[in-house]
Design a protein around this motif. Structure first.
Motif, PDB file in Angstrom:
ATOM      1  N   ILE A   1       1.010   0.101  13.475  1.00  0.00           N
ATOM      2  CA  ILE A   1       0.497  -1.253  13.225  1.00  0.00           C
ATOM      3  C   ILE A   1      -1.001  -1.175  13.492  1.00  0.00           C
ATOM      4  O   ILE A   1      -1.422  -0.989  14.624  1.00  0.00           O
ATOM      5  CB  ILE A   1       1.164  -2.303  14.134  1.00  0.00           C
ATOM      6  N   VAL A   2      -1.784  -1.235  12.436  1.00  0.00           N
ATOM      7  CA  VAL A   2      -3.217  -0.959  12.533  1.00  0.00           C
ATOM      8  C   VAL A   2      -4.027  -2.194  12.137  1.00  0.00           C
ATOM      9  O   VAL A   2      -4.212  -2.470  10.951  1.00  0.00           O
ATOM     10  CB  VAL A   2      -3.616   0.224  11.625  1.00  0.00           C
ATOM     11  N   PRO A   3      -4.514  -2.939  13.140  1.00  0.00           N
ATOM     12  CA  PRO A   3      -5.373  -4.066  12.793  1.00  0.00           C
ATOM     13  C   PRO A   3      -6.749  -3.562  12.381  1.00  0.00           C
ATOM     14  O   PRO A   3      -7.164  -2.479  12.788  1.00  0.00           O
ATOM     15  CB  PRO A   3      -5.449  -4.857  14.104  1.00  0.00           C
ATOM     16  N   ALA A   4      -7.438  -4.343  11.564  1.00  0.00           N
ATOM     17  CA  ALA A   4      -8.805  -4.005  11.175  1.00  0.00           C
ATOM     18  C   ALA A   4      -9.583  -5.307  11.033  1.00  0.00           C
ATOM     19  O   ALA A   4      -9.182  -6.329  11.599  1.00  0.00           O
ATOM     20  CB  ALA A   4      -8.814  -3.168   9.906  1.00  0.00           C
ATOM     21  N   ALA A   5     -10.694  -5.280  10.296  1.00  0.00           N
ATOM     22  CA  ALA A   5     -11.595  -6.430  10.289  1.00  0.00           C
ATOM     23  C   ALA A   5     -10.904  -7.703   9.795  1.00  0.00           C
ATOM     24  O   ALA A   5     -10.988  -8.754  10.436  1.00  0.00           O
ATOM     25  CB  ALA A   5     -12.816  -6.121   9.432  1.00  0.00           C
ATOM     26  N   ARG A   6     -10.246  -7.625   8.644  1.00  0.00           N
ATOM     27  CA  ARG A   6      -9.571  -8.806   8.100  1.00  0.00           C
ATOM     28  C   ARG A   6      -8.204  -8.471   7.532  1.00  0.00           C
ATOM     29  O   ARG A   6      -7.715  -9.123   6.602  1.00  0.00           O
ATOM     30  CB  ARG A   6     -10.445  -9.436   7.003  1.00  0.00           C
ATOM     31  N   THR A   7      -7.599  -7.422   8.080  1.00  0.00           N
ATOM     32  CA  THR A   7      -6.287  -6.981   7.607  1.00  0.00           C
ATOM     33  C   THR A   7      -5.490  -6.437   8.782  1.00  0.00           C
ATOM     34  O   THR A   7      -6.050  -6.112   9.831  1.00  0.00           O
ATOM     35  CB  THR A   7      -6.421  -5.830   6.587  1.00  0.00           C
TER      36      THR A   7
ATOM     37  N   PHE B   1     -10.181  -4.280  16.829  1.00  0.00           N
ATOM     38  CA  PHE B   1      -9.487  -3.090  16.326  1.00  0.00           C
ATOM     39  C   PHE B   1     -10.209  -1.853  16.811  1.00  0.00           C
ATOM     40  O   PHE B   1     -11.299  -1.939  17.385  1.00  0.00           O
ATOM     41  CB  PHE B   1      -9.393  -3.094  14.790  1.00  0.00           C
ATOM     42  N   CYS B   2      -9.569  -0.689  16.630  1.00  0.00           N
ATOM     43  CA  CYS B   2     -10.197   0.590  16.960  1.00  0.00           C
ATOM     44  C   CYS B   2     -10.330   1.398  15.681  1.00  0.00           C
ATOM     45  O   CYS B   2      -9.605   1.193  14.720  1.00  0.00           O
ATOM     46  CB  CYS B   2      -9.360   1.384  17.964  1.00  0.00           C
TER      47      CYS B   2
ATOM     48  N   MET C   1       0.862  -1.182   0.000  1.00  0.00           N
ATOM     49  CA  MET C   1       0.000   0.000   0.000  1.00  0.00           C
ATOM     50  C   MET C   1       0.900   1.233   0.000  1.00  0.00           C
ATOM     51  O   MET C   1       1.401   1.656   1.042  1.00  0.00           O
ATOM     52  CB  MET C   1      -0.881  -0.035   1.261  1.00  0.00           C
TER      53      MET C   1
ATOM     54  N   LEU D   1      -2.499  -3.365   8.873  1.00  0.00           N
ATOM     55  CA  LEU D   1      -1.692  -2.404   8.127  1.00  0.00           C
ATOM     56  C   LEU D   1      -0.412  -2.146   8.911  1.00  0.00           C
ATOM     57  O   LEU D   1      -0.454  -1.876  10.112  1.00  0.00           O
ATOM     58  CB  LEU D   1      -2.465  -1.098   7.955  1.00  0.00           C
TER      59      LEU D   1
ATOM     60  N   LEU E   1      -0.366  -3.760   3.517  1.00  0.00           N
ATOM     61  CA  LEU E   1      -1.669  -4.157   4.046  1.00  0.00           C
ATOM     62  C   LEU E   1      -1.722  -5.677   3.955  1.00  0.00           C
ATOM     63  O   LEU E   1      -1.823  -6.233   2.865  1.00  0.00           O
ATOM     64  CB  LEU E   1      -2.791  -3.520   3.219  1.00  0.00           C
TER      65      LEU E   1
ATOM     66  N   GLU F   1      -3.442  -9.098   4.284  1.00  0.00           N
ATOM     67  CA  GLU F   1      -4.790  -9.664   4.344  1.00  0.00           C
ATOM     68  C   GLU F   1      -4.747 -11.012   5.033  1.00  0.00           C
ATOM     69  O   GLU F   1      -3.809 -11.786   4.850  1.00  0.00           O
ATOM     70  CB  GLU F   1      -5.350  -9.850   2.937  1.00  0.00           C
TER      71      GLU F   1
END
Lengths: 295, 200
Positions: free
Chosen positions: B38-44, B114-115, B1, B46, B7, B9
């Motif tokens: 380090i940014v976690p999210a729903a299914r990734t 995640f936030c 990215m 970053l 990013l 997955e």
């Protein structure tokens, strides 16, 4: 030169305190924020002898006017504008002293949008998560300036750097935005990248510190790729495409996660020019491959 | 990215949380000191601030990431008064009584996946798929700070008043966000959460 206070006589359309921003809190939902034109912000600080990350002001189009309680060293960079002290012309892009009680007027931008005003010692407003930057998305940091505000100035520590010539190279007639395609370019109809690099795009007046909004041909989704992605992390320069198909280039106050696909990412060094481009400016998107322009 | 981020997955949210925990372990042991975010999210997840994103992406693909271990991210008890305006609606969707709804929410082991959305707004996973509820068709213009909402696979706590479309089942007085505190967010990614009932 310590203990000085800046009295805000004319706040201007949108003047905020900015520094290098809050890095390292994106996982808590905190945008980086910070000066949109970081090179101009750093330069202004160097000119007055501050560390590059000291807090200063970022104006928007209409400048601002300030009256320091005591003599302060000031430098104005970023958008070109007339600078006056008690009505007399003063330097843009060079350090000068504003005597205590005198009126510093940073005028209407003549080139670019955002001017940067550094004050020797930096602005000593309270830091939030290590930064004094105003974050307009999440409301962290000081509120935008209003007439009558008083801003504390820190203690001047260094001496200003001399500069014989200050090149101004930020804003051209056209905004060139190189970008690396992905990560979600496969969410768009075939030919969308071609549309982005060949279409007639201009800067939208709806642009702000969160993102550079763009007017031009809408980018269509690929078949079966309607709706939203599960939320994923975003970076400055991400070119996010909401359902209306018009790209938004994320700037400093961008949300940390988002559910619209990102067709490409503009390198950070190109975002200063984006932040200085007036509505209506023609945009040329240039696709990069492996960090090199695709010729 | 872009030039400085990757990013990553994952197959699902569980794996994203496991990868996030692994990234934190490796960073704590001194790997990739240049990484800023380090940014976690729903299914990734970053990872930002990399000097060589390609090498990092190639390395991550070879990692053997263990599943999330219980207790690895700390445990927070969050007292909640189940007085939300949507308690009856959610109970109806679950076909349970209000008392059973409270029992389910307080018995469910949640974890912060995640936030996002706002500083300190935590997306909590843990509800089984049968208990996922849709967002409200029309979002509220103002949701009170401290509200506990449900939407899709997530439960979430509003750190401050904002518009919101989640189904509100309760409120907490726990200080969710305080930037003057060492840990600004009460709930950060990886934190395990148990809700306790405040009667009344």
């Amino acid at each position: 030169m310590s203990g000085a206070v800046l009295h805000v006589v004319r706040a201007g359309a949108l003047t905020t305190v900015q520094d290098a921003g809050r890095t390292g809190f994106a996982h808590l939902g905190v945008p980086r924020s910070g000066a949109l034109d970081l090179p101009a912000h750093r330069l202004a600080n160097r000119l007055v002898g501050n560390p590059e990350e000291a807090a200063g002001l970022e104006t928007t189009v209409s400048g601002c006017a300030l009256r320091p309680s005591h003599a302060v060293v000031v430098a104005v960079t970023g958008a070109g504008c007339p600078v006056r002290v008690d009505g007399r012309p003063a330097a843009w892009g060079a350090p000068f002293v504003v005597p205590g009680g005198s009126l510093l007027d940073v005028g209407q931008a003549t080139v670019g949008l955002r001017s940067y005003v550094a004050v020797g010692g930096g602005l000593a407003v309270d830091a939030v998560l290590g930064s004094r930057a105003t974050d307009l998305l999440s409301g962290l940091g000081p509120a935008p300036l209003t007439d009558g505000d008083r801003l504390p100035v820190g203690t001047q520590r260094g001496r200003g750097a001399a500069a014989d010539v200050l090149p101004y190279g930020c804003v051209g007639a056209e905004l060139v935005l190189p970008f690396l395609p992905g990560p979600r370019d496969d969410w768009f109809a075939p030919g969308s990248l071609r549309t982005l690099v060949t279409g007639h795009y201009t800067v939208s007046p709806a642009s702000n510190r969160i993102g550079l909004r763009v007017l031009g041909p809408a980018l269509r989704r690929a078949g079966g790729r309607e709706g939203e992605l599960p939320s994923e992390g975003m970076v400055p320069g991400a070119v996010q495409v909401p359902p209306d198909g018009l790209p938004v280039v994320f700037l400093a106050d961008h949300p940390t996660t988002g559910g619209y696909p990102v067709i490409g990412v503009v390198p950070e060094e190109s975002l200063a020019a984006a932040a200085q481009s007036a509505p209506g400016t023609r945009i040329r998107f240039v696709a990069l491959r492996s960090g090199r322009p695709a010729l | 990215m872009g030039r400085a981020a990757v990013l990553v997955e994952t197959e699902d949210g569980e794996q994203a949380q496991a990868l996030h925990a692994e990234l934190l372990r490796r960073r704590a042991s001194g790997e990739f000191p240049e990484v800023r975010e380090i940014v976690p999210a729903a299914r990734t997840v970053l990872v930002g601030g990399l000097t060589d994103p390609r090498a990092f992406a190639a390395a991550v693909a070879r990692w053997d990431v263990p599943p999330v271990a219980a207790g690895g991210g700390g445990l927070r008890e969050v007292p909640v008064r189940f007085d939300g305006p949507d308690v009856a609606e959610v109970a109806a969707l679950w076909t349970v009584t209000r008392e059973e709804l409270i029992r389910i929410v307080t018995a469910t082991p949640f974890r912060v996946a995640f936030c996002g959305f706002a500083p300190g707004f935590a997306y909590l996973t843990g509800l089984p798929p049968g208990l996922h509820v849709p967002r409200r068709p029309t979002p509220r213009t103002a949701v009170a700070a401290g509200s506990l909402g449900l939407a899709g696979p997530y439960a979430g706590l509003y750190p401050r008043s904002s518009p919101g479309g989640w189904q509100l089942v309760g409120t907490t007085r726990a200080p969710l966000w305080d930037p003057a505190r060492d840990a600004a967010a009460l709930l950060s990614p990886g934190t395990e959460v148990r809700f306790t009932e405040v009667p009344g």
